[in-house]
Scaffold this motif. Structure first.
Motif, PDB file in Angstrom:
ATOM      1  N   ILE A  12       0.869  -1.175   0.000  1.00  0.00           N
ATOM      2  CA  ILE A  12       0.000   0.000   0.000  1.00  0.00           C
ATOM      3  C   ILE A  12       0.905   1.223   0.000  1.00  0.00           C
ATOM      4  O   ILE A  12       1.787   1.353   0.854  1.00  0.00           O
ATOM      5  CB  ILE A  12      -0.921   0.006   1.229  1.00  0.00           C
ATOM      6  N   LYS A  14       0.835   5.346   0.174  1.00  0.00           N
ATOM      7  CA  LYS A  14      -0.005   6.488   0.531  1.00  0.00           C
ATOM      8  C   LYS A  14       0.807   7.759   0.363  1.00  0.00           C
ATOM      9  O   LYS A  14       1.945   7.837   0.835  1.00  0.00           O
ATOM     10  CB  LYS A  14      -0.490   6.376   1.977  1.00  0.00           C
ATOM     11  N   GLN A  15       0.188   8.721  -0.304  1.00  0.00           N
ATOM     12  CA  GLN A  15       0.865   9.998  -0.491  1.00  0.00           C
ATOM     13  C   GLN A  15       0.610  10.898   0.710  1.00  0.00           C
ATOM     14  O   GLN A  15      -0.522  11.053   1.167  1.00  0.00           O
ATOM     15  CB  GLN A  15       0.394  10.680  -1.768  1.00  0.00           C
ATOM     16  N   SER A  16       1.679  11.483   1.222  1.00  0.00           N
ATOM     17  CA  SER A  16       1.592  12.404   2.358  1.00  0.00           C
ATOM     18  C   SER A  16       1.276  13.809   1.860  1.00  0.00           C
ATOM     19  O   SER A  16       1.347  14.091   0.661  1.00  0.00           O
ATOM     20  CB  SER A  16       2.920  12.432   3.115  1.00  0.00           C
ATOM     21  N   TYR A  21       5.779   9.598  -0.424  1.00  0.00           N
ATOM     22  CA  TYR A  21       4.961   8.387  -0.332  1.00  0.00           C
ATOM     23  C   TYR A  21       5.474   7.477   0.769  1.00  0.00           C
ATOM     24  O   TYR A  21       6.691   7.271   0.900  1.00  0.00           O
ATOM     25  CB  TYR A  21       4.998   7.613  -1.658  1.00  0.00           C
ATOM     26  N   SER A  22       4.543   6.923   1.548  1.00  0.00           N
ATOM     27  CA  SER A  22       4.895   5.892   2.519  1.00  0.00           C
ATOM     28  C   SER A  22       4.453   4.553   1.938  1.00  0.00           C
ATOM     29  O   SER A  22       3.497   4.482   1.167  1.00  0.00           O
ATOM     30  CB  SER A  22       4.227   6.142   3.865  1.00  0.00           C
ATOM     31  N   CYS A  34       9.651   4.609   2.655  1.00  0.00           N
ATOM     32  CA  CYS A  34       9.065   5.769   2.003  1.00  0.00           C
ATOM     33  C   CYS A  34       9.976   6.256   0.884  1.00  0.00           C
ATOM     34  O   CYS A  34      11.105   5.795   0.744  1.00  0.00           O
ATOM     35  CB  CYS A  34       8.819   6.887   3.006  1.00  0.00           C
ATOM     36  N   TYR A  38       6.808   8.736  -6.214  1.00  0.00           N
ATOM     37  CA  TYR A  38       6.164   7.427  -6.351  1.00  0.00           C
ATOM     38  C   TYR A  38       7.187   6.381  -6.797  1.00  0.00           C
ATOM     39  O   TYR A  38       7.274   5.295  -6.227  1.00  0.00           O
ATOM     40  CB  TYR A  38       5.018   7.534  -7.368  1.00  0.00           C
ATOM     41  N   ASP A  71      -6.585  -2.122  -3.715  1.00  0.00           N
ATOM     42  CA  ASP A  71      -5.994  -0.914  -3.144  1.00  0.00           C
ATOM     43  C   ASP A  71      -4.471  -1.017  -2.985  1.00  0.00           C
ATOM     44  O   ASP A  71      -3.852  -0.141  -2.392  1.00  0.00           O
ATOM     45  CB  ASP A  71      -6.640  -0.588  -1.794  1.00  0.00           C
ATOM     46  N   GLU A  72      -3.880  -2.058  -3.531  1.00  0.00           N
ATOM     47  CA  GLU A  72      -2.440  -2.283  -3.402  1.00  0.00           C
ATOM     48  C   GLU A  72      -1.757  -2.230  -4.773  1.00  0.00           C
ATOM     49  O   GLU A  72      -2.413  -2.350  -5.802  1.00  0.00           O
ATOM     50  CB  GLU A  72      -2.175  -3.655  -2.780  1.00  0.00           C
TER      51      GLU A  72
END
Length: 142
Positions: A12, A14-16, A21-22, A34, A38, A71-72
């Motif tokens: 997964i 996730k953009q901060s 990205y983490s 991180c 991307y 979602d991955e």
């Protein structure tokens, strides 16, 4: 064992708020990393998988990958790394350590350690020899 079980790991991303990205890799405990972009986050995830495999090698079974859910994203590792993960897991299953493998093939421990390194390229013939030596012949099919 199948090489495809070790080539793709779901993660997964996730953009901060700051745009970085983490990354969390499913199936690998404590696997968070991180990246500023991307692409960098994907590369860092691949490196983390290899680092986890390096840490676990010889001590614990190295986790298999899996296909990503909706979602991955897929983190793909090179085939030579995946096949070495298989070999390391087969060695654990057969209860063969580096020293014992070295004795079976008539080599020094250091040569076997270098060959098993996830960061070094290895000829397929050598990998096949190692699988045969531990009593787990490698088969490749289409």
């Amino acid at each position: 064992m199948n090489i495809f079980d070790y080539m793709t790991y779901p993660a997964i991303l996730k953009q901060s708020e700051d745009g970085s990205y983490s990354v969390n890799i499913r199936g690998l405990p404590h696997s968070h990393t991180c990246g500023d972009t991307y692409e960098e986050a994907l590369e860092m995830a691949k490196e983390l998988i290899i680092d986890c495999a390096t840490f676990d090698a010889g001590h614990y079974e190295i986790a298999k990958g899996d296909q990503p859910n909706n979602d991955e994203v897929a983190i793909n590792i090179p085939a030579d790394v995946a096949i070495k993960i298989m070999l390391r897991n087969a060695m654990l299953e057969k209860k063969v350590n580096v020293h014992q493998l070295a004795e079976k093939i008539g080599a020094q421990d250091s040569k076997v350690r270098n060959t098993l390194s996830f960061r070094r390229a290895t000829k397929l013939e050598t990998i096949v020899q190692y699988f045969n030596a531990i009593g787990c012949p490698l088969s490749i099919s289409c």
